[in-house]
Design a protein around this motif. Structure first.
Motif, mmCIF file in Angstrom:
data_model
loop_
_atom_site.group_PDB
_atom_site.id
_atom_site.type_symbol
_atom_site.label_atom_id
_atom_site.label_comp_id
_atom_site.label_asym_id
_atom_site.label_seq_id
_atom_site.Cartn_x
_atom_site.Cartn_y
_atom_site.Cartn_z
ATOM 1 N N ARG A 8 0.932 3.914 -3.027
ATOM 2 C CA ARG A 8 0.523 5.298 -2.747
ATOM 3 C C ARG A 8 1.654 6.289 -3.058
ATOM 4 O O ARG A 8 1.417 7.412 -3.498
ATOM 5 C CB ARG A 8 0.058 5.421 -1.297
ATOM 6 C CG ARG A 8 -1.258 4.699 -1.002
ATOM 7 C CD ARG A 8 -2.437 5.304 -1.763
ATOM 8 N NE ARG A 8 -2.591 6.719 -1.483
ATOM 9 C CZ ARG A 8 -3.302 7.228 -0.471
ATOM 10 N NH1 ARG A 8 -3.947 6.415 0.359
ATOM 11 N NH2 ARG A 8 -3.388 8.526 -0.295
ATOM 12 N N TRP A 46 -0.288 11.531 -1.370
ATOM 13 C CA TRP A 46 0.223 10.722 -0.261
ATOM 14 C C TRP A 46 -0.433 11.220 1.026
ATOM 15 O O TRP A 46 -0.482 12.435 1.263
ATOM 16 C CB TRP A 46 1.741 10.898 -0.199
ATOM 17 C CG TRP A 46 2.448 10.270 0.958
ATOM 18 C CD1 TRP A 46 2.911 10.917 2.058
ATOM 19 C CD2 TRP A 46 2.817 8.899 1.087
ATOM 20 N NE1 TRP A 46 3.553 10.028 2.874
ATOM 21 C CE2 TRP A 46 3.510 8.784 2.310
ATOM 22 C CE3 TRP A 46 2.640 7.757 0.311
ATOM 23 C CZ2 TRP A 46 4.022 7.562 2.764
ATOM 24 C CZ3 TRP A 46 3.141 6.553 0.762
ATOM 25 C CH2 TRP A 46 3.828 6.458 1.973
ATOM 26 N N HIS A 76 1.270 9.280 -5.723
ATOM 27 C CA HIS A 76 1.615 10.647 -5.325
ATOM 28 C C HIS A 76 2.547 11.276 -6.369
ATOM 29 O O HIS A 76 2.328 12.387 -6.828
ATOM 30 C CB HIS A 76 2.281 10.643 -3.947
ATOM 31 C CG HIS A 76 2.715 12.010 -3.482
ATOM 32 N ND1 HIS A 76 1.861 12.865 -2.821
ATOM 33 C CD2 HIS A 76 3.892 12.678 -3.608
ATOM 34 C CE1 HIS A 76 2.506 13.999 -2.556
ATOM 35 N NE2 HIS A 76 3.743 13.910 -3.020
ATOM 36 N N GLU A 94 0.830 -1.208 0.000
ATOM 37 C CA GLU A 94 0.000 0.000 0.000
ATOM 38 C C GLU A 94 0.871 1.267 0.000
ATOM 39 O O GLU A 94 0.633 2.200 -0.771
ATOM 40 C CB GLU A 94 -0.912 -0.007 1.229
ATOM 41 C CG GLU A 94 -1.656 1.305 1.377
ATOM 42 C CD GLU A 94 -2.986 1.155 2.099
ATOM 43 O OE1 GLU A 94 -3.526 0.033 2.162
ATOM 44 O OE2 GLU A 94 -3.469 2.166 2.601
#
Ligand code: HEC
Ligand code: HEC
Length: 301
Positions: free
Chosen positions: A201, A225, A205, A197
């Protein structure tokens, strides 16, 4: 002391169709970089603490990015802070590597001879620069504390820039946690212990969130993020811009990458491709990561 180029790297890079990259910054003598601090200046963080640590460069700054294949330069991009706006320039390197000429207003695609092979390369237009390097996204997209909190040449980059007295105020300590490097590449390998994860992420971002934020040019998603999953405006949400060929999909369907428009849009080179400019090769490890993350989700919490 005269202005000089300070080389830097980021933890989580923009996918650039397999090109190697080098980055540098020039800050005019005596001028300082301002770092957004959401705790002491909430005004500069209208969209919340996720924008903490973004850097604002002074007038006269120049940021530089070189793109190469097999150690042969294909393009140099300059992003220059003028009095009121930023201006981007792309330069195309010649075969002899002696000269780089400014790319005209239109995007252009060439077959680039690296010396050992030929790769397609598209020089973005000046207009394309600004679609990504937009003001809500921060204009400069790499330099922020969690991207430059990393070692380079045996020294932490933030320590180095502080030592060079380049910030208008001391950076808060400890420095914000580095964005994890999403997959092995030029920037290194993911930190031990980083979760799928976190890696996915970090990728979103760096590659998507400068457009996909509430004040950005694609404000239906917020992929920054630190934004909690329910607030990404993606999980179990119906797409507003078509289903990318997936009839039963939502933007992000927990457990089901192949029923997620987010996955489909990074996997394709067609009209639905994300990002829609600046990339013409699918980022297989990036797609793999997004897929693994969506597969691991059991719900939208
Ligand atoms: C697809 C979106 C996209 C396009 C198009 C794009 N850039 Fe960028 N650029 C980025 C991102 C994201 C970064 C930061 C991540 C990195 O350095 O890998 C970046 C980094 C840079 C940097 C280093 C400073 C910074 O902002 O991080 C320069 C210089 C730069 N780009 C110039 C240009 C110019 C000039 C153009 C147009 C000819 C251009 N870029 C087109 C997304 C884009
Ligand atoms: C240069 C700005 C820009 C970047 C970078 C960008 N997008 Fe987009 N995105 C858009 C725009 C504009 C739209 C709406 C137009 C369209 O559907 O193509 C969109 C639409 C989407 C949609 C459909 C949303 C809906 O409601 O239907 C998804 C999903 C998406 N993007 C995911 C991504 C992902 C994942 C990334 C990063 C890998 C990314 N985008 C990078 C501008 C961007």
């Amino acid at each position: 002391m005269a202005s000089f180029v300070i080389p830097y790297d980021v933890n989580s890079p923009l996918w650039s169709d397999n090109a190697d990259k080098e980055r540098g910054m020039v800050v005019p003598e005596g001028q300082k970089i301002h770092v957004r601090n959401c705790a002491s200046n909430p005004d500069e963080c209208q969209l919340g603490a996720q924008d903490d640590g973004q850097w604002v460069f002074p007038v006269g700054s120049v940021l530089i990015k070189n793109f190469s294949f097999d150690n042969k330069l294909v393009e140099t991009r300059l992003f220059v802070r003028a009095a009121k706006t930023w201006v981007g320039y792309g330069y195309q390197w010649n075969e002899e590597q002696t000269e780089a000429t400014v790319v005209p207003d239109e995007a252009r695609t060439v077959m680039f001879n690296t010396g050992t092979r030929t790769v397609p390369w598209t020089y973005p237009s000046r207009y394309d620069c600004m679609l990504c390097h937009n003001r809500p996204g921060g204009s400069t997209l790499g330099p922020e504390t969690k991207q430059l909190n990393r070692m380079m040449g045996g020294e932490n980059l933030l320590d180095k820039l502080e030592r060079l007295n380049l910030f208008d105020a001391p950076l808060p300590k400890p420095y914000s946690t580095p964005l994890p490097t999403p997959y092995p590449g030029q920037e290194g390998t993911p930190p031990a212990g980083a979760t799928t994860e976190q890696l996915a992420r970090s990728y979103l971002h760096a590659n998507c969130a400068f457009c996909h934020r509430a004040d950005g040019n694609a404000d239906t998603l917020d992929l920054r993020w630190g934004v909690p999953i329910p607030e990404l405006k993606a999980c179990n949400q119906m797409p507003k811009k078509g289903n990318a060929g997936l009839t039963t999909a939502t933007i992000l369907t927990p457990g089901k990458p192949e029923e997620s428009v987010m996955w489909a849009r990074v996997s394709t080179l067609g009209d639905d491709r994300m990002p829609q400019l600046g990339t013409y090769v699918v980022d297989d490890p990036g797609v793999e990561l997004i897929s693994a993350w969506i597969a691991s989700l059991q719900g939208c919490e």
